[in-house]
Design an enzyme around this catalytic site. Structure first.
Site, PDB file in Angstrom:
ATOM      1  N   TYR A  86     -10.139   3.619  10.837  1.00  0.00           N
ATOM      2  CA  TYR A  86      -9.618   2.695   9.818  1.00  0.00           C
ATOM      3  C   TYR A  86     -10.583   1.517   9.643  1.00  0.00           C
ATOM      4  O   TYR A  86     -10.919   1.137   8.518  1.00  0.00           O
ATOM      5  CB  TYR A  86      -8.221   2.204  10.217  1.00  0.00           C
ATOM      6  CG  TYR A  86      -7.543   1.392   9.135  1.00  0.00           C
ATOM      7  CD1 TYR A  86      -6.930   2.011   8.050  1.00  0.00           C
ATOM      8  CD2 TYR A  86      -7.529  -0.006   9.179  1.00  0.00           C
ATOM      9  CE1 TYR A  86      -6.313   1.272   7.045  1.00  0.00           C
ATOM     10  CE2 TYR A  86      -6.923  -0.754   8.190  1.00  0.00           C
ATOM     11  CZ  TYR A  86      -6.311  -0.110   7.125  1.00  0.00           C
ATOM     12  OH  TYR A  86      -5.707  -0.850   6.127  1.00  0.00           O
ATOM     13  N   SER A 103      -9.550  -5.016   3.850  1.00  0.00           N
ATOM     14  CA  SER A 103      -8.655  -5.392   4.948  1.00  0.00           C
ATOM     15  C   SER A 103      -9.367  -6.479   5.751  1.00  0.00           C
ATOM     16  O   SER A 103     -10.569  -6.693   5.569  1.00  0.00           O
ATOM     17  CB  SER A 103      -8.438  -4.161   5.841  1.00  0.00           C
ATOM     18  OG  SER A 103      -7.859  -4.503   7.079  1.00  0.00           O
TER      19      SER A 103
HETATM   20  N1  NAD Z   1       0.091  -3.102   4.752  1.00  0.00           N
HETATM   21  C1  NAD Z   1      -0.903  -3.745   5.344  1.00  0.00           C
HETATM   22  O1  NAD Z   1      -0.698  -4.486   6.316  1.00  0.00           O
HETATM   23  C2  NAD Z   1      -2.303  -3.583   4.830  1.00  0.00           C
HETATM   24  C3  NAD Z   1      -3.288  -4.474   5.303  1.00  0.00           C
HETATM   25  C4  NAD Z   1      -4.596  -4.338   4.847  1.00  0.00           C
HETATM   26  C5  NAD Z   1      -4.915  -3.358   3.936  1.00  0.00           C
HETATM   27  N2  NAD Z   1      -3.935  -2.513   3.504  1.00  0.00           N
HETATM   28  C6  NAD Z   1      -4.333  -1.486   2.545  1.00  0.00           C
HETATM   29  O2  NAD Z   1      -3.540  -1.588   1.392  1.00  0.00           O
HETATM   30  C7  NAD Z   1      -3.475  -0.318   0.758  1.00  0.00           C
HETATM   31  C8  NAD Z   1      -2.028   0.004   0.450  1.00  0.00           C
HETATM   32  O3  NAD Z   1      -1.309   0.094   1.650  1.00  0.00           O
HETATM   33  P1  NAD Z   1       0.263  -0.168   1.768  1.00  0.00           P
HETATM   34  O4  NAD Z   1       0.457  -1.003   2.969  1.00  0.00           O
HETATM   35  O5  NAD Z   1       0.819  -0.611   0.482  1.00  0.00           O
HETATM   36  O6  NAD Z   1       0.729   1.311   2.158  1.00  0.00           O
HETATM   37  P2  NAD Z   1       1.933   2.242   1.641  1.00  0.00           P
HETATM   38  O7  NAD Z   1       1.999   3.345   2.631  1.00  0.00           O
HETATM   39  O8  NAD Z   1       3.155   1.432   1.356  1.00  0.00           O
HETATM   40  O9  NAD Z   1       1.377   2.794   0.241  1.00  0.00           O
HETATM   41  C9  NAD Z   1       0.278   3.640   0.180  1.00  0.00           C
HETATM   42  C10 NAD Z   1       0.432   4.547  -1.012  1.00  0.00           C
HETATM   43  O10 NAD Z   1      -0.742   5.377  -1.084  1.00  0.00           O
HETATM   44  C11 NAD Z   1      -0.327   6.701  -1.361  1.00  0.00           C
HETATM   45  N3  NAD Z   1      -1.316   7.651  -0.871  1.00  0.00           N
HETATM   46  C12 NAD Z   1      -1.586   7.974   0.428  1.00  0.00           C
HETATM   47  N4  NAD Z   1      -2.509   8.940   0.479  1.00  0.00           N
HETATM   48  C13 NAD Z   1      -2.857   9.217  -0.809  1.00  0.00           C
HETATM   49  C14 NAD Z   1      -3.764  10.122  -1.412  1.00  0.00           C
HETATM   50  N5  NAD Z   1      -4.487  10.970  -0.663  1.00  0.00           N
HETATM   51  N6  NAD Z   1      -3.863  10.139  -2.755  1.00  0.00           N
HETATM   52  C15 NAD Z   1      -3.105   9.317  -3.519  1.00  0.00           C
HETATM   53  N7  NAD Z   1      -2.210   8.454  -3.009  1.00  0.00           N
HETATM   54  C16 NAD Z   1      -2.094   8.407  -1.657  1.00  0.00           C
HETATM   55  C17 NAD Z   1       1.017   6.858  -0.658  1.00  0.00           C
HETATM   56  O11 NAD Z   1       1.775   7.946  -1.204  1.00  0.00           O
HETATM   57  C18 NAD Z   1       1.647   5.505  -0.913  1.00  0.00           C
HETATM   58  O12 NAD Z   1       2.366   5.480  -2.123  1.00  0.00           O
HETATM   59  C19 NAD Z   1      -4.159   0.654   1.716  1.00  0.00           C
HETATM   60  O13 NAD Z   1      -5.490   0.859   1.294  1.00  0.00           O
HETATM   61  C20 NAD Z   1      -4.139  -0.067   3.026  1.00  0.00           C
HETATM   62  O14 NAD Z   1      -5.177   0.343   3.881  1.00  0.00           O
HETATM   63  C21 NAD Z   1      -2.642  -2.600   3.919  1.00  0.00           C
END
Ligand code: NAD
Length: 255
Positions: A159, A144
């Protein structure tokens, strides 16, 4: 030839958002994709979508916070799918309680976020280590901008700490596994429109504005914006790249 022909790619958190986009993108480039997610029904649906489009995909339920479950699923994947050569550690959660918020909530945030974002990355990598070493594989961890900074909008210290940890783990593993031919890199997304932040985007326009005002490209990202970097880091296009983080943040960290 497609970029990921003959690869088996595991993507955690593949049922939604960034993980789903990466799974679809890898399948389009010829990989057999293994979708792992806590939300088994949604992961099954995405796997079905991939197969319907002519790709190869399987899905399994997994809580990345459980080391035992990760070991068990790695065995199932080896038996039922084959030797994994790409791992994307994407599963993650976020909560926005400040450290000064209600103490029980702060403690729970710390425990849950660390268990999934950081321990989960360790657990899954540990479980798939043998096939990744045997295949001279590639690991892509989702960091991130908070792998570097605590952003200007309300966010939990847990986080930020977890994503700093993901970057540290990426560099440590790159050093440890380089001699085996395994490359380990990270992606640093900025604000990407996914279900993870849907509530905050719907209810807190001010926060989104602060973020976008600081983003040179002037917009939030889409999950598809992460697919190119994820393909680059998993494919031979990045054959001499390891221990790096590719920022996909619209320039947020540059200013
Ligand atoms: N969306 C953003 O702005 C952003 C920015 C930087 C980093 N990220 C990172 O990207 C990654 C994906 O995030 P996203 O935005 O697509 O979120 P999202 O909520 O759309 O998807 C996350 C997925 O992870 C799954 N998940 C959660 N806990 C879990 C567990 N214990 N075991 C297995 N699966 C699990 C959820 O069911 C979901 O399908 C994360 O690591 C997040 O920190 C997201």
């Amino acid at each position: 030839m497609p970029l990921l022909e003959n690869h088996i790619a595991v993507v955690t958190g593949a049922a939604s958002g960034i993980g789903r986009a990466i799974a679809l993108g890898y399948a389009r480039e010829g990989a057999h994709v293994v979708l792992l997610d806590l939300n088994e029904a949604a992961a099954t649906e995405v796997a079905g979508e991939i197969r319907k489009a002519g790709g190869k995909a399987d899905s399994f339920a997994l809580d990345v916070a459980s080391h035992d479950d990760c070991i068990a699923v790695a065995k199932k994947v080896a038996d039922q799918v084959g030797r994994v050569s790409i791992l994307v550690n994407n599963a993650g959660i976020n909560r926005r309680n400040a450290f000064t918020a209600e103490p029980d909530a702060v403690l729970k945030d710390w425990q849950d976020i660390m268990a999934i974002n950081l321990n989960g990355t360790f657990n899954v990598t540990h479980a798939f280590l043998a096939p990744l070493r045997a295949s001279k594989g590639r690991i892509v961890n989702i960091g991130s901008i908070q792998s570097f900074v605590h952003v200007r909008t309300p966010n939990s210290p847990a986080y930020t700490a977890s994503k700093h940890g993901v970057l540290g783990f990426t560099k440590a593993l790159a050093a440890d596994l380089g001699k085996d031919g395994v490359r380990v890199n990270a992606i640093g997304p900025g604000l990407i429109e996914t279900p993870l932040n849907a509530h905050v985007r719907a209810t807190n326009q001010e926060l989104v504005k602060i973020f976008i005002d600081h983003t040179p490209l002037g917009r939030a990202g889409k999950p598809e914006d992460i697919v190119g970097p994820a393909l680059f880091l998993a494919s031979d296009l990045s054959s001499y790249v390891t221990g790096s983080i590719v920022m996909a943040d619209g320039g947020y960290r540059a200013i």
